[in-house]
Structures are given as structure tokens and as C-alpha cells.
Design an enzyme around this catalytic site. Sequence first.
Site, PDB file in Angstrom:
ATOM      1  N   ASP A  31      -2.595   7.533  -9.677  1.00 34.28           N
ATOM      2  CA  ASP A  31      -2.513   6.204  -9.042  1.00 34.28           C
ATOM      3  C   ASP A  31      -1.908   5.218 -10.042  1.00 34.28           C
ATOM      4  O   ASP A  31      -1.672   5.560 -11.209  1.00 34.28           O
ATOM      5  CB  ASP A  31      -3.910   5.734  -8.582  1.00 34.28           C
ATOM      6  CG  ASP A  31      -3.848   4.776  -7.385  1.00 34.28           C
ATOM      7  OD1 ASP A  31      -3.173   3.723  -7.486  1.00 34.28           O
ATOM      8  OD2 ASP A  31      -4.460   5.079  -6.353  1.00 34.28           O
ATOM      9  N   ALA A  60      -7.204   6.038  -6.223  1.00 29.98           N
ATOM     10  CA  ALA A  60      -8.050   4.923  -6.674  1.00 29.98           C
ATOM     11  C   ALA A  60      -8.648   4.116  -5.528  1.00 29.98           C
ATOM     12  O   ALA A  60      -9.521   3.277  -5.749  1.00 29.98           O
ATOM     13  CB  ALA A  60      -7.246   3.998  -7.589  1.00 29.98           C
ATOM     14  N   GLY A  73      -2.816   8.439  -4.911  1.00 26.78           N
ATOM     15  CA  GLY A  73      -3.476   7.307  -4.255  1.00 26.78           C
ATOM     16  C   GLY A  73      -4.991   7.433  -4.357  1.00 26.78           C
ATOM     17  O   GLY A  73      -5.737   6.992  -3.480  1.00 26.78           O
ATOM     18  N   TYR A  91       7.988   1.036   7.731  1.00 23.55           N
ATOM     19  CA  TYR A  91       6.756   1.833   7.552  1.00 23.55           C
ATOM     20  C   TYR A  91       6.760   3.094   8.430  1.00 23.55           C
ATOM     21  O   TYR A  91       6.672   4.218   7.892  1.00 23.55           O
ATOM     22  CB  TYR A  91       5.520   0.965   7.810  1.00 23.55           C
ATOM     23  CG  TYR A  91       4.221   1.698   7.596  1.00 23.55           C
ATOM     24  CD1 TYR A  91       3.753   1.988   6.316  1.00 23.55           C
ATOM     25  CD2 TYR A  91       3.459   2.140   8.676  1.00 23.55           C
ATOM     26  CE1 TYR A  91       2.563   2.690   6.119  1.00 23.55           C
ATOM     27  CE2 TYR A  91       2.272   2.836   8.481  1.00 23.55           C
ATOM     28  CZ  TYR A  91       1.833   3.105   7.207  1.00 23.55           C
ATOM     29  OH  TYR A  91       0.668   3.805   7.026  1.00 23.55           O
ATOM     30  N   SER A 123       1.433   8.713   9.628  1.00 24.93           N
ATOM     31  CA  SER A 123       0.701   7.655  10.332  1.00 24.93           C
ATOM     32  C   SER A 123       1.064   7.757  11.805  1.00 24.93           C
ATOM     33  O   SER A 123       2.203   8.127  12.140  1.00 24.93           O
ATOM     34  CB  SER A 123       1.146   6.296   9.782  1.00 24.93           C
ATOM     35  OG  SER A 123       0.996   5.279  10.767  1.00 24.93           O
ATOM     36  N   GLY A 140       0.564   5.208  -0.942  1.00 22.85           N
ATOM     37  CA  GLY A 140       1.446   4.581   0.032  1.00 22.85           C
ATOM     38  C   GLY A 140       1.200   3.088   0.128  1.00 22.85           C
ATOM     39  O   GLY A 140       0.170   2.578  -0.336  1.00 22.85           O
ATOM     40  N   ASP A 154       3.633   5.160 -11.658  1.00 23.62           N
ATOM     41  CA  ASP A 154       4.219   4.489 -10.493  1.00 23.62           C
ATOM     42  C   ASP A 154       5.110   5.483  -9.750  1.00 23.62           C
ATOM     43  O   ASP A 154       6.217   5.775 -10.196  1.00 23.62           O
ATOM     44  CB  ASP A 154       5.024   3.269 -10.971  1.00 23.62           C
ATOM     45  CG  ASP A 154       5.645   2.517  -9.796  1.00 23.62           C
ATOM     46  OD1 ASP A 154       5.526   2.985  -8.640  1.00 23.62           O
ATOM     47  OD2 ASP A 154       6.263   1.464 -10.049  1.00 23.62           O
ATOM     48  N   LEU A 155       4.614   5.981  -8.622  1.00 22.28           N
ATOM     49  CA  LEU A 155       5.368   6.993  -7.866  1.00 22.28           C
ATOM     50  C   LEU A 155       6.549   6.386  -7.112  1.00 22.28           C
ATOM     51  O   LEU A 155       7.310   7.107  -6.474  1.00 22.28           O
ATOM     52  CB  LEU A 155       4.431   7.728  -6.900  1.00 22.28           C
ATOM     53  CG  LEU A 155       3.297   8.504  -7.587  1.00 22.28           C
ATOM     54  CD1 LEU A 155       2.352   9.112  -6.548  1.00 22.28           C
ATOM     55  CD2 LEU A 155       3.852   9.591  -8.507  1.00 22.28           C
ATOM     56  N   LYS A 178       7.163   7.381   7.456  1.00 22.70           N
ATOM     57  CA  LYS A 178       6.163   8.372   7.878  1.00 22.70           C
ATOM     58  C   LYS A 178       6.792   9.452   8.770  1.00 22.70           C
ATOM     59  O   LYS A 178       6.432  10.622   8.678  1.00 22.70           O
ATOM     60  CB  LYS A 178       5.012   7.668   8.600  1.00 22.70           C
ATOM     61  CG  LYS A 178       4.259   6.661   7.722  1.00 22.70           C
ATOM     62  CD  LYS A 178       3.672   7.310   6.481  1.00 22.70           C
ATOM     63  CE  LYS A 178       2.725   6.410   5.719  1.00 22.70           C
ATOM     64  NZ  LYS A 178       2.126   7.083   4.555  1.00 22.70           N
TER      65      LYS A 178
HETATM   66  P1  NAI Z   1      -5.188   2.135   0.067  1.00 24.15           P
HETATM   67  O1  NAI Z   1      -4.333   0.946  -0.148  1.00 24.15           O
HETATM   68  O2  NAI Z   1      -6.657   1.966   0.148  1.00 24.15           O
HETATM   69  O3  NAI Z   1      -4.860   3.252  -1.039  1.00 24.15           O
HETATM   70  C1  NAI Z   1      -3.538   3.563  -1.385  1.00 24.15           C
HETATM   71  C2  NAI Z   1      -3.491   3.891  -2.861  1.00 24.15           C
HETATM   72  O4  NAI Z   1      -2.123   4.210  -3.192  1.00 24.15           O
HETATM   73  C3  NAI Z   1      -3.908   2.718  -3.761  1.00 24.15           C
HETATM   74  O5  NAI Z   1      -4.907   3.109  -4.675  1.00 24.15           O
HETATM   75  C4  NAI Z   1      -2.627   2.332  -4.455  1.00 24.15           C
HETATM   76  O6  NAI Z   1      -2.808   1.836  -5.792  1.00 24.15           O
HETATM   77  C5  NAI Z   1      -1.854   3.653  -4.454  1.00 24.15           C
HETATM   78  N1  NAI Z   1      -0.433   3.393  -4.658  1.00 24.15           N
HETATM   79  C6  NAI Z   1       0.324   2.453  -4.042  1.00 24.15           C
HETATM   80  N2  NAI Z   1       1.553   2.419  -4.567  1.00 24.15           N
HETATM   81  C7  NAI Z   1       1.587   3.369  -5.535  1.00 24.15           C
HETATM   82  C8  NAI Z   1       2.572   3.777  -6.446  1.00 24.15           C
HETATM   83  N3  NAI Z   1       3.780   3.184  -6.490  1.00 24.15           N
HETATM   84  N4  NAI Z   1       2.277   4.773  -7.323  1.00 24.15           N
HETATM   85  C9  NAI Z   1       1.042   5.347  -7.328  1.00 24.15           C
HETATM   86  N5  NAI Z   1       0.055   4.985  -6.467  1.00 24.15           N
HETATM   87  C10 NAI Z   1       0.327   3.992  -5.603  1.00 24.15           C
HETATM   88  O7  NAI Z   1      -4.622   2.816   1.406  1.00 24.15           O
HETATM   89  P2  NAI Z   1      -5.164   3.893   2.463  1.00 24.15           P
HETATM   90  O8  NAI Z   1      -5.371   3.186   3.722  1.00 24.15           O
HETATM   91  O9  NAI Z   1      -6.215   4.742   1.888  1.00 24.15           O
HETATM   92  O10 NAI Z   1      -3.823   4.725   2.678  1.00 24.15           O
HETATM   93  C11 NAI Z   1      -3.583   6.003   2.161  1.00 24.15           C
HETATM   94  C12 NAI Z   1      -2.379   6.562   2.910  1.00 24.15           C
HETATM   95  O11 NAI Z   1      -2.691   6.653   4.309  1.00 24.15           O
HETATM   96  C13 NAI Z   1      -1.114   5.709   2.811  1.00 24.15           C
HETATM   97  O12 NAI Z   1       0.003   6.566   2.657  1.00 24.15           O
HETATM   98  C14 NAI Z   1      -1.061   5.018   4.159  1.00 24.15           C
HETATM   99  O13 NAI Z   1       0.252   4.704   4.538  1.00 24.15           O
HETATM  100  C15 NAI Z   1      -1.665   6.058   5.071  1.00 24.15           C
HETATM  101  N6  NAI Z   1      -2.211   5.544   6.316  1.00 24.15           N
HETATM  102  C16 NAI Z   1      -3.176   4.572   6.313  1.00 24.15           C
HETATM  103  C17 NAI Z   1      -3.700   4.123   7.504  1.00 24.15           C
HETATM  104  C18 NAI Z   1      -4.795   3.121   7.576  1.00 24.15           C
HETATM  105  O14 NAI Z   1      -5.076   2.613   8.660  1.00 24.15           O
HETATM  106  N7  NAI Z   1      -5.476   2.797   6.500  1.00 24.15           N
HETATM  107  C19 NAI Z   1      -3.186   4.631   8.792  1.00 24.15           C
HETATM  108  C20 NAI Z   1      -2.191   5.643   8.677  1.00 24.15           C
HETATM  109  C21 NAI Z   1      -1.728   6.064   7.485  1.00 24.15           C
END
Ligand code: NAI
Length: 265
Positions: free
Chosen positions: A35, A13, A11, A156, A118, A74, A44-45, A160
Amino acid sequence: MAHQRTIVVTGSASGMGAATLKRLVANGDRVIGVDLHDADVVADLGTPEGRQSAVEAIQELSQGVLDGLVTFAGKGGLPNRAGSLLVAVNYFGTVKLLESLRPLLAKGTNSAAIAIASNSMTCQPGVPLDVVNLCLGDDEDGAHVAADTAGSIQTYPATKLAVTRWVRHHAPSPEWAGAGITLNVIAPGAVQTPLLKETQDDEILGPMLAAFPIPIGRNGTAEELAGVVAFLLGPDARFFCGSALIVDGGTEASLRADDLPSPMA
Ligand code: NAI
């Protein structure tokens, strides 16, 4: 010369993964980002083939030795998103990588793995436990069906909770702790990233999210979470094993003050 660590960040990117990559590179680490786009390893994970190709590419780029792994990849829950996508990415995209890359971490120096959960797992009511149990039973097809029934909003926190339980089951084992690899999980609250923005922009979920208490009075930043990851990857965190660190500006403490720690019966 100091040992240069090689650390995989999924993740990478966007959001917290991108902030973590930036922080680690500034610290002198070599980071292998994974990513769907804009990464060293584009994969694609959410699919078995994508996970396999990611593991093969990481094996080659790292020459079979890793010092760290952080699994940020995620997806959030949304009204029109299938629950199965979250099972595929958030749970299986995390644990299959942890399992497959464990032998590489076992060859590293003071290795550390960090999964991302989360605070929704303990603060969002109605978690579908069938999804949690099917995930932990390694029944991906069954978990997809149950998650599509539950919908992605309820799935979701289930993905987690399942990741957290997987980490706590495995961290103390001979394969992880016994091999000198620390394994822990971070559970963030609302962190201002593109993933959170999707929820904020949704007409049903946005107002619900806004009503959630955050005692410190603001959302977290991706850089703050990158700092927590950097600490857990570092030399001062070698005594952490199977810990679930809630980092959420006080949401969980304000809603569940007496539930954690929970005394042994
Ligand atoms: P984000 O959407 O900014 O980054 C997530 C990255 O995961 C993206 O670059 C996306 O392309 C990549 N991704 C998605 N599906 C994928 C796949 N099939 N294969 C490879 N890469 C993939 O999200 P963020 O907020 O930085 O989240 C990171 C983690 O933190 C996630 O697991 C999310 O569930 C968790 N999280 C986020 C919270 C928030 O408030 N932003 C709160 C709690 C947990």
C-alpha cells in the site's frame, strides 16, 4: 505440518484489502501487504517505478514463491480527480503486478490470483470505450490522455471493465490455467469503506449513489467481500477460471436481468 501459504494483498491498509489481510492472517496465511502507507511493502502502484520497487520487494520477501495475489489497490472517481490517476492505479497498477508476479505464482501451491473490478462496469452508463481499448492495448500514455478527457467519474468503470477483460483473456491461457494458477475477478457493488464514503460525501455523486437500487437493502461490508476472496483462494474454488463474480446485493440483477448470461449468436 500444513503448508503455510504466502499471499500478496494490494491496498492492504484500508477497506476490503485490510479486511482480507486480517481474515487470511487469522487463517494462518502469511500475507505481504502492499500500500502507499502502513504496509509490508510501501509503494505507489500508480507509477512504473513504484510497481517495479513493489515487485522487487515482494520477490525478496517471498523468496520468489507465491501462492496467492489479490489486487485491491484502487481509487474511485470524483469530480476534481484526474481520470489518468485511475488508469494508473486501477488498471496498470493491477495488470503490471499480475504480469510481474505470475512467475512467482507459477512456483506456488494451488496458486490463485484475484483482481478487483466493480459492478459500475455494467451498471454505470457511458463507459468511455477508448480508455478500455487503450488500456488493453498497453498504451498507458494514450490511456492517460483519453482518461483525462473523459474525467475520473466515467473512467472508473472503464478501468474496471478493462481489468475484467484482461483477466478473461489471460485466465484460460497456458501461462495461467496451463501453469496451474487460477485467475478470476470479483466485481463488488457498494461496499461500506473509506472509498465509498468519499463518494457518499460528494454533493453531486452522493445523491446519485443513494438512488442506486440495492435489493437486499444495505451496502456490503468489507468482511463479506474478504469472505468471497478467501473462498476463491481456497481448495473449493479450483474449478474457477476467468470468472467475473458480481457480488452486489442484487443491483446488477435488478438492472440487467436478461443481459447475463448472454447466449452465443
Ligand atoms: P479503500 O480506499 O478503503 O482502500 C483502497 C486502498 O488502496 C487504500 O489503502 C489506498 O491507500 C490503496 N491505494 C490507493 N492508491 C494506491 C497506489 N497508488 N498504490 C498503492 N496503494 C494504493 O477502498 P476499498 O473500497 O476497500 O476498495 C478496494 C477496491 O475495491 C478498489 O479497487 C475499488 O475500486 C474496488 N471497489 C470498491 C467498491 C466500494 O463500494 N467500496 C465497489 C466496487 C469496487
